[in-house]
Design an enzyme around this catalytic site. Structure first.
Site, PDB file in Angstrom:
ATOM      1  N   HIS A  36       0.813  -1.134  -0.114  1.00 29.93           N
ATOM      2  CA  HIS A  36       0.123   0.130  -0.106  1.00 29.93           C
ATOM      3  C   HIS A  36       0.908   1.218  -0.047  1.00 29.93           C
ATOM      4  CE1 HIS A  36      -1.980  -3.366   2.263  1.00 29.93           C
ATOM      5  NE2 HIS A  36      -2.978  -2.903   1.526  1.00 29.93           N
TER       6      HIS A  36
HETATM    7 FE1  FES Z   1       0.176  -1.946   3.788  1.00 34.44          FE
HETATM    8 FE2  FES Z   1       2.884  -2.298   4.076  1.00 34.44          FE
HETATM    9  S1  FES Z   1       1.755  -0.572   3.425  1.00 34.44           S
HETATM   10  S2  FES Z   1       1.229  -3.802   4.215  1.00 34.44           S
END
Ligand code: FES
Length: 189
Positions: free
Chosen positions: A154
């Protein structure tokens, strides 16, 4: 369990039945409940004892003599990835140049490394957002905008001290318990 009868003896308190029989029934019920509690507790307590293979993984010794400045390796401890990174003087400088008060999870590099060894950054290789393994430990991998680690799941960016700088991760990469047993050997766990 026997109870005090504050109203004095009545017809149900006759010694051959009544209260005595009732007391017996209560005692039997309590004993049964007690046995049930023991039966449930035992497996729970037993499960809390670490098994032999877990004990064997309690700590690991890693030879860091081959990790050059600018390199990192990924190892495994308690079935989870651990990053051992040999910071360059520039990476140490970059970590120390940050205004700690501006960080989401304020920590200095010194607080995240062992005393006198700021060049060894040892962290869990587990993103603190939802647990993906960040990139940046292997050669050629994306280290993110702050030169540390980048979590592609993410988009969390960690800096050269493994501190969260951008993206959804709430806190810095976790630093496991470790100690250097010599200049070139570290015991994790
Ligand atoms: Fe979501 Fe690493 S940014 S698990």
């Amino acid at each position: 369990m026997a109870t005090l009868d504050k109203t004095g003896p009545g017809p149900e308190d006759a010694p051959h039945d009544g209260v005595r029989r009732r007391d017996f029934i209560n005692l039997a019920a309590v004993s049964f409940a007690g046995a049930g509690a023991v039966a449930v507790l035992y497996p729970l307590i037993n499960q809390m004892n670490p098994s032999a293979d877990v004990l064997a993984l309690a700590s690991i010794d890693v030879d860091v003599s081959g990790i050059q400045p600018g390199q990192a390796v990924k190892t495994e401890w308690r079935k989870q990835p651990v990053f051992i990174r040999h910071l360059t003087p520039q990476e140490i400088q970059a970590a120390n140049a940050v205004d700690v008060g501006s960080l989401r999870d304020p920590q200095t590099l010194a607080e995240r490394t062992s005393e006198g060894r700021p060049q060894w950054l040892i962290t869990m290789g587990v993103c603190t957002h939802l647990g993906c393994v960040p990139l940046g430990a292997a050669e050629g991998e994306n280290k993110g905008e702050y030169g540390g680690y980048f979590c592609p799941c993410h988009g969390s960016h960690y800096d050269t001290a493994g501190r969260i700088r951008k993206g959804p991760a709430p806190i810095n990469l976790e630093v496991p318990e470790y100690e250097f047993t010599s200049d070139t050997a570290v015991r994790i766990g």
